[in-house]
Design a protein around this motif. Structure first.
Motif, PDB file in Angstrom:
ATOM      1  N   GLU A 125     -27.646  16.856  12.233  1.00 54.58           N
ATOM      2  CA  GLU A 125     -26.972  18.056  11.728  1.00 54.58           C
ATOM      3  C   GLU A 125     -26.868  18.029  10.202  1.00 54.58           C
ATOM      4  N   THR A 126     -26.507  16.872   9.660  1.00 55.56           N
ATOM      5  CA  THR A 126     -26.375  16.719   8.209  1.00 55.56           C
ATOM      6  C   THR A 126     -27.708  16.968   7.519  1.00 55.56           C
ATOM      7  N   ILE A 127     -28.776  16.379   8.039  1.00 53.33           N
ATOM      8  CA  ILE A 127     -30.113  16.537   7.455  1.00 53.33           C
ATOM      9  C   ILE A 127     -30.560  17.995   7.513  1.00 53.33           C
ATOM     10  N   ILE A 128     -30.429  18.601   8.676  1.00 53.26           N
ATOM     11  CA  ILE A 128     -30.876  19.994   8.854  1.00 53.26           C
ATOM     12  C   ILE A 128     -30.117  20.923   7.915  1.00 53.26           C
ATOM     13  N   ASP A 129     -28.795  20.792   7.863  1.00 54.40           N
ATOM     14  CA  ASP A 129     -27.997  21.653   6.978  1.00 54.40           C
ATOM     15  C   ASP A 129     -28.406  21.463   5.524  1.00 54.40           C
ATOM     16  N   PHE A 130     -28.567  20.211   5.109  1.00 59.06           N
ATOM     17  CA  PHE A 130     -28.934  19.913   3.726  1.00 59.06           C
ATOM     18  C   PHE A 130     -30.299  20.505   3.377  1.00 59.06           C
ATOM     19  N   LEU A 131     -31.297  20.248   4.211  1.00 57.16           N
ATOM     20  CA  LEU A 131     -32.656  20.700   3.892  1.00 57.16           C
ATOM     21  C   LEU A 131     -32.824  22.214   4.041  1.00 57.16           C
ATOM     22  N   LYS A 132     -32.096  22.822   4.960  1.00 63.96           N
ATOM     23  CA  LYS A 132     -32.156  24.291   5.059  1.00 63.96           C
ATOM     24  C   LYS A 132     -31.621  24.929   3.786  1.00 63.96           C
ATOM     25  N   ASN A 133     -30.596  24.317   3.203  1.00 64.63           N
ATOM     26  CA  ASN A 133     -30.063  24.817   1.932  1.00 64.63           C
ATOM     27  C   ASN A 133     -31.052  24.651   0.782  1.00 64.63           C
ATOM     28  N   LYS A 134     -32.051  23.801   0.951  1.00 64.70           N
ATOM     29  CA  LYS A 134     -33.118  23.607  -0.042  1.00 64.70           C
ATOM     30  C   LYS A 134     -34.365  24.407   0.332  1.00 64.70           C
ATOM     31  N   ASP A 135     -34.238  25.307   1.308  1.00 65.93           N
ATOM     32  CA  ASP A 135     -35.334  26.174   1.783  1.00 65.93           C
ATOM     33  C   ASP A 135     -36.453  25.420   2.488  1.00 65.93           C
ATOM     34  N   TYR A 136     -36.102  24.364   3.216  1.00 68.06           N
ATOM     35  CA  TYR A 136     -37.056  23.640   4.046  1.00 68.06           C
ATOM     36  C   TYR A 136     -36.844  24.041   5.501  1.00 68.06           C
ATOM     37  N   PHE A 137     -37.905  23.981   6.289  1.00 69.07           N
ATOM     38  CA  PHE A 137     -37.779  24.295   7.707  1.00 69.07           C
ATOM     39  C   PHE A 137     -38.239  23.104   8.542  1.00 69.07           C
ATOM     40  N   ARG A 138     -37.648  23.021   9.722  1.00 69.52           N
ATOM     41  CA  ARG A 138     -37.900  21.887  10.611  1.00 69.52           C
ATOM     42  C   ARG A 138     -39.101  22.141  11.511  1.00 69.52           C
ATOM     43  N   LEU A 139     -39.894  21.101  11.686  1.00 68.04           N
ATOM     44  CA  LEU A 139     -40.988  21.122  12.653  1.00 68.04           C
ATOM     45  C   LEU A 139     -40.613  20.239  13.837  1.00 68.04           C
ATOM     46  N   ARG A 140     -40.971  20.653  15.003  1.00 65.58           N
ATOM     47  CA  ARG A 140     -40.760  19.874  16.222  1.00 65.58           C
ATOM     48  C   ARG A 140     -42.018  19.067  16.538  1.00 65.58           C
ATOM     49  N   TYR A 141     -41.886  18.124  17.456  1.00 64.20           N
ATOM     50  CA  TYR A 141     -42.997  17.244  17.811  1.00 64.20           C
ATOM     51  C   TYR A 141     -44.227  18.045  18.248  1.00 64.20           C
ATOM     52  N   ALA A 142     -44.030  19.049  19.098  1.00 67.44           N
ATOM     53  CA  ALA A 142     -45.169  19.851  19.570  1.00 67.44           C
ATOM     54  C   ALA A 142     -45.888  20.533  18.403  1.00 67.44           C
ATOM     55  N   GLU A 143     -45.134  20.919  17.378  1.00 66.92           N
ATOM     56  CA  GLU A 143     -45.738  21.591  16.227  1.00 66.92           C
ATOM     57  C   GLU A 143     -46.550  20.624  15.361  1.00 66.92           C
ATOM     58  N   ILE A 144     -46.064  19.394  15.174  1.00 67.65           N
ATOM     59  CA  ILE A 144     -46.839  18.461  14.336  1.00 67.65           C
ATOM     60  C   ILE A 144     -48.063  17.924  15.074  1.00 67.65           C
ATOM     61  N   GLU A 145     -48.050  18.018  16.392  1.00 70.64           N
ATOM     62  CA  GLU A 145     -49.200  17.569  17.178  1.00 70.64           C
ATOM     63  C   GLU A 145     -50.223  18.683  17.416  1.00 70.64           C
ATOM     64  N   GLU A 146     -49.925  19.892  16.955  1.00 70.97           N
ATOM     65  CA  GLU A 146     -50.849  21.011  17.115  1.00 70.97           C
ATOM     66  C   GLU A 146     -52.132  20.741  16.323  1.00 70.97           C
ATOM     67  N   VAL A 147     -53.256  20.988  16.941  1.00 70.59           N
ATOM     68  CA  VAL A 147     -54.551  20.735  16.320  1.00 70.59           C
ATOM     69  C   VAL A 147     -54.906  21.879  15.378  1.00 70.59           C
ATOM     70  N   CYS A 148     -55.403  21.520  14.208  1.00 72.59           N
ATOM     71  CA  CYS A 148     -55.902  22.492  13.230  1.00 72.59           C
ATOM     72  C   CYS A 148     -57.377  22.721  13.550  1.00 72.59           C
ATOM     73  N   PRO A 149     -57.714  23.864  14.108  1.00 73.72           N
ATOM     74  CA  PRO A 149     -59.101  24.103  14.538  1.00 73.72           C
ATOM     75  C   PRO A 149     -60.107  23.959  13.391  1.00 73.72           C
ATOM     76  N   GLN A 150     -61.226  23.368  13.698  1.00 76.12           N
ATOM     77  CA  GLN A 150     -62.372  23.245  12.800  1.00 76.12           C
ATOM     78  C   GLN A 150     -62.121  22.371  11.577  1.00 76.12           C
ATOM     79  N   ILE A 151     -61.038  21.590  11.573  1.00 76.70           N
ATOM     80  CA  ILE A 151     -60.799  20.671  10.461  1.00 76.70           C
ATOM     81  C   ILE A 151     -60.805  19.262  11.028  1.00 76.70           C
ATOM     82  N   ARG A 152     -61.632  18.424  10.452  1.00 76.01           N
ATOM     83  CA  ARG A 152     -61.738  17.051  10.931  1.00 76.01           C
ATOM     84  C   ARG A 152     -60.672  16.181  10.281  1.00 76.01           C
ATOM     85  N   LYS A 153     -60.147  15.246  11.049  1.00 73.09           N
ATOM     86  CA  LYS A 153     -59.154  14.300  10.543  1.00 73.09           C
ATOM     87  C   LYS A 153     -59.774  13.418   9.453  1.00 73.09           C
ATOM     88  N   PHE A 154     -60.970  12.941   9.731  1.00 79.41           N
ATOM     89  CA  PHE A 154     -61.719  12.137   8.757  1.00 79.41           C
ATOM     90  C   PHE A 154     -62.974  12.912   8.400  1.00 79.41           C
TER      91      PHE A 154
END
Length: 178
Positions: A125-154
């Motif tokens: 709660e402390t982290i979310i409140d602090f970073l939202k006040n700095k205009d940051y948004f939270r990503l969930r696990y499913a969002e960070i694991e989403e594949v970026c089409p046509q872009i290779r990792k290496f």
């Protein structure tokens, strides 16, 4: 995929604006010390991992240690803040000594993006409140694991797939080393 992230990923990896990526990695987040000050009395220990050649700041927070029935459980929260897009990811973890006499491993551990205990919840709660006040948004696990089409990792591998987490929190293309 979040529209802001989609635009940044396309800017860096499709349009190949590597200067934007490198300059973003080099920038300092002036609010980090302020965040650490807010967190320091709410946890046992804080370790910060930051580099001018990395696209993210990682903060490892040892939230608390518990010993119910003689079993030591360590609760940790990991905060990753992107330098190239105003986003962050929170991962909660626990680690305990395996008391099972038939154990295959000495420790049991796991992670998720939901807290395991009330102290982790308060830190979150402390982290979310602090970073939202700095205009940051939270990503969930499913969002960070989403594949970026046509872009290779290496760059030199045909089979590897870039995820959102790889793209905004890591420098797999070693752009800061060029």
């Amino acid at each position: 995929m979040n529209q802001t992230i989609k635009e940044i990923v396309e800017k860096v990896y499709v349009q190949q604006d590597f200067e934007f990526f490198v300059s973003s990695c080099a920038k300092k987040n002036d609010f980090i010390n302020e965040l650490l000050e807010v967190l320091k009395n709410k946890c046992e220990e804080i370790d910060v991992y930051t580099s001018t050649s990395e696209p993210a700041i990682e903060i490892r927070i040892t939230v608390n240690t518990s010993n119910p029935k003689g079993i030591k459980i360590v609760y940790t929260t990991i905060l990753i803040i992107s330098k190239i897009v105003n986003s962050f990811y929170i991962q909660h973890e626990f680690d305990l000594e395996n008391p099972d006499p038939d154990r295959m491993d000495y420790n049991l551990d796991s992670f998720r993006d939901e807290p395991y205990n009330k102290q982790q919840f308060k830190i979150e709660e402390t982290i979310i409140d602090f970073l939202k006040n700095k205009d940051y948004f939270r990503l969930r696990y499913a969002e960070i694991e989403e594949v970026c089409p046509q872009i290779r990792k290496f760059r030199d591998e045909q089979e590897s797939q870039m995820t959102v987490g790889n793209a905004i929190f890591m420098d797999f293309w070693e752009l800061c080393n060029e």
